[in-house]
Design a protein around this motif. Structure first.
Motif, PDB file in Angstrom:
ATOM      1  N   GLU A 113       0.487  -1.508   0.588  1.00  0.00           N
ATOM      2  CA  GLU A 113       0.058   0.426   0.004  1.00  0.00           C
ATOM      3  C   GLU A 113       0.863   1.384  -0.550  1.00  0.00           C
ATOM      4  O   GLU A 113       0.388   2.583  -0.939  1.00  0.00           O
ATOM      5  CB  GLU A 113      -0.756   0.151   0.817  1.00  0.00           C
ATOM      6  CG  GLU A 113      -2.299  -1.082   0.823  1.00  0.00           C
ATOM      7  CD  GLU A 113      -3.067  -1.194   2.219  1.00  0.00           C
ATOM      8  OE1 GLU A 113      -2.612  -0.175   3.368  1.00  0.00           O
ATOM      9  OE2 GLU A 113      -3.775  -1.325   2.403  1.00  0.00           O
ATOM     10  N   ARG A 120      -2.625   3.436  -2.547  1.00  0.00           N
ATOM     11  CA  ARG A 120      -2.909   3.779  -1.533  1.00  0.00           C
ATOM     12  C   ARG A 120      -4.409   3.838  -1.743  1.00  0.00           C
ATOM     13  O   ARG A 120      -5.841   3.928  -0.890  1.00  0.00           O
ATOM     14  CB  ARG A 120      -2.931   5.588  -1.579  1.00  0.00           C
ATOM     15  CG  ARG A 120      -3.154   6.588  -0.342  1.00  0.00           C
ATOM     16  CD  ARG A 120      -3.703   6.401   0.418  1.00  0.00           C
ATOM     17  NE  ARG A 120      -4.811   7.600   1.115  1.00  0.00           N
ATOM     18  CZ  ARG A 120      -5.862   7.082   1.235  1.00  0.00           C
ATOM     19  NH1 ARG A 120      -6.541   6.134   0.473  1.00  0.00           N
ATOM     20  NH2 ARG A 120      -6.928   8.367   1.888  1.00  0.00           N
ATOM     21  N   ASP A 123      -7.761  -0.960  -0.117  1.00  0.00           N
ATOM     22  CA  ASP A 123      -7.923  -1.336   1.046  1.00  0.00           C
ATOM     23  C   ASP A 123      -7.327  -3.159   1.504  1.00  0.00           C
ATOM     24  O   ASP A 123      -8.463  -3.482   0.933  1.00  0.00           O
ATOM     25  CB  ASP A 123      -9.456  -0.620   1.331  1.00  0.00           C
ATOM     26  CG  ASP A 123      -9.361  -1.075   2.916  1.00  0.00           C
ATOM     27  OD1 ASP A 123      -8.376  -1.223   3.743  1.00  0.00           O
ATOM     28  OD2 ASP A 123     -10.378  -0.573   3.294  1.00  0.00           O
ATOM     29  N   ARG A 136      -3.773  -0.314  11.225  1.00  0.00           N
ATOM     30  CA  ARG A 136      -3.132  -0.226  11.208  1.00  0.00           C
ATOM     31  C   ARG A 136      -2.499   0.622  12.710  1.00  0.00           C
ATOM     32  O   ARG A 136      -1.595   0.006  12.348  1.00  0.00           O
ATOM     33  CB  ARG A 136      -3.580   0.956   9.847  1.00  0.00           C
ATOM     34  CG  ARG A 136      -4.019   1.279   8.822  1.00  0.00           C
ATOM     35  CD  ARG A 136      -4.270   2.283   7.703  1.00  0.00           C
ATOM     36  NE  ARG A 136      -3.223   3.187   7.515  1.00  0.00           N
ATOM     37  CZ  ARG A 136      -2.440   3.187   6.624  1.00  0.00           C
ATOM     38  NH1 ARG A 136      -2.311   2.231   5.726  1.00  0.00           N
ATOM     39  NH2 ARG A 136      -1.240   3.953   6.970  1.00  0.00           N
ATOM     40  N   GLU A 143      -3.339   7.017  10.658  1.00  0.00           N
ATOM     41  CA  GLU A 143      -4.652   6.672   9.962  1.00  0.00           C
ATOM     42  C   GLU A 143      -4.568   7.456   8.482  1.00  0.00           C
ATOM     43  O   GLU A 143      -3.390   7.653   7.859  1.00  0.00           O
ATOM     44  CB  GLU A 143      -5.444   7.429  10.413  1.00  0.00           C
ATOM     45  CG  GLU A 143      -5.387   8.862  10.379  1.00  0.00           C
ATOM     46  CD  GLU A 143      -6.816   9.742  11.541  1.00  0.00           C
ATOM     47  OE1 GLU A 143      -7.446   8.889  11.360  1.00  0.00           O
ATOM     48  OE2 GLU A 143      -6.777  10.319  12.282  1.00  0.00           O
ATOM     49  N   ARG A 144      -4.908   6.618   7.853  1.00  0.00           N
ATOM     50  CA  ARG A 144      -5.162   7.016   5.782  1.00  0.00           C
ATOM     51  C   ARG A 144      -5.162   8.452   5.717  1.00  0.00           C
ATOM     52  O   ARG A 144      -5.939   9.170   6.622  1.00  0.00           O
ATOM     53  CB  ARG A 144      -6.068   5.991   5.751  1.00  0.00           C
ATOM     54  CG  ARG A 144      -5.438   4.562   5.498  1.00  0.00           C
ATOM     55  CD  ARG A 144      -6.740   4.020   4.253  1.00  0.00           C
ATOM     56  NE  ARG A 144      -6.842   2.885   4.100  1.00  0.00           N
ATOM     57  CZ  ARG A 144      -6.435   2.144   3.011  1.00  0.00           C
ATOM     58  NH1 ARG A 144      -5.774   2.947   2.911  1.00  0.00           N
ATOM     59  NH2 ARG A 144      -6.154   1.276   3.172  1.00  0.00           N
ATOM     60  N   ARG A 145      -4.304   8.961   4.868  1.00  0.00           N
ATOM     61  CA  ARG A 145      -4.425  10.809   5.072  1.00  0.00           C
ATOM     62  C   ARG A 145      -4.974  10.992   3.462  1.00  0.00           C
ATOM     63  O   ARG A 145      -5.328   9.641   2.547  1.00  0.00           O
ATOM     64  CB  ARG A 145      -2.730  10.995   4.658  1.00  0.00           C
ATOM     65  CG  ARG A 145      -1.833  11.138   5.683  1.00  0.00           C
ATOM     66  CD  ARG A 145      -2.697  12.546   6.335  1.00  0.00           C
ATOM     67  NE  ARG A 145      -1.430  12.371   7.588  1.00  0.00           N
ATOM     68  CZ  ARG A 145      -2.414  12.881   8.767  1.00  0.00           C
ATOM     69  NH1 ARG A 145      -3.364  13.258   8.405  1.00  0.00           N
ATOM     70  NH2 ARG A 145      -1.922  13.173  10.062  1.00  0.00           N
TER      71      ARG A 145
END
Length: 182
Positions: A113, A120, A123, A136, A143-145
């Motif tokens: 990822e 990105r 998932d 994560r 956390e995801r941006r």
């Protein structure tokens, strides 16, 4: 071995109840796979803004992720017990039962990822044989941006900071970049 999905897609907006039902069905499939294989389960879905979850764009992004995962488990020498892809109007899903250490699978999935420019948008969930999802947060990762700014993705989504069109344009750019570097 499950193959990539054709580009022909539903191309229709799905409702919130459809998405919620789809999530419940995915969880039921996960439990069935875990019961059948009693192994590490890897599940690929996509991060897709807006109401249309199944399109030629999302199928292409999914297929790149699926191919990357197949290459990964081949390179790692993990034994694949079963693999399946589903083309659903609520978004593509891929399931892989692996004879491999769940923590190692999650570590490698997270590297995919991060290292792949298009990663990105993937998932990749990993569940251990007891059905625990390795998150994560469990790995000490942030956390995801957001795709467009540095804010947490959940915050931007909740505040509707960017239009679906802007986000989809960025997804298309990311796909084109990924295809150009192949």
């Amino acid at each position: 071995m499950a193959s990539v999905l054709p580009e022909l897609a539903a191309n229709r907006a799905v409702s919130l109840p459809e998405l919620l039902t789809s999530r419940e069905c995915r969880q039921a499939r996960q439990q069935a796979w875990l019961a059948q294989h009693q192994s590490t389960l890897l599940v690929l879905t996509l991060v897709v803004p807006g109401g249309v979850k199944d399109s030629a764009l999302t199928r292409n992004i999914f297929n790149l992720g699926w191919q990357a995962l197949q290459q990964l488990w081949g390179e790692q020498g993990w034994h694949c017990l079963q693999a399946e892809t589903l083309a659903l109007s609520t978004g593509c899903e891929g399931f892989v039962a692996l004879q491999a250490d769940a923590q190692r699978v999650k570590d490698c999935a997270m590297q995919l990822e991060v290292q792949q420019p298009i990663g990105r948008l993937w998932d990749i969930d990993v569940l251990d044989s007891q059905g625990r999802i390795l998150s994560r947060r469990d790995l000490g990762l942030a956390e995801r941006r957001c795709l467009l700014c540095s804010q947490p993705a959940k915050l931007c989504a909740r505040q509707r900071q960017h239009s679906s069109e802007q986000l989809l344009q960025e997804m298309e750019r990311m796909l084109n970049d990924a295809l150009a570097t192949r």
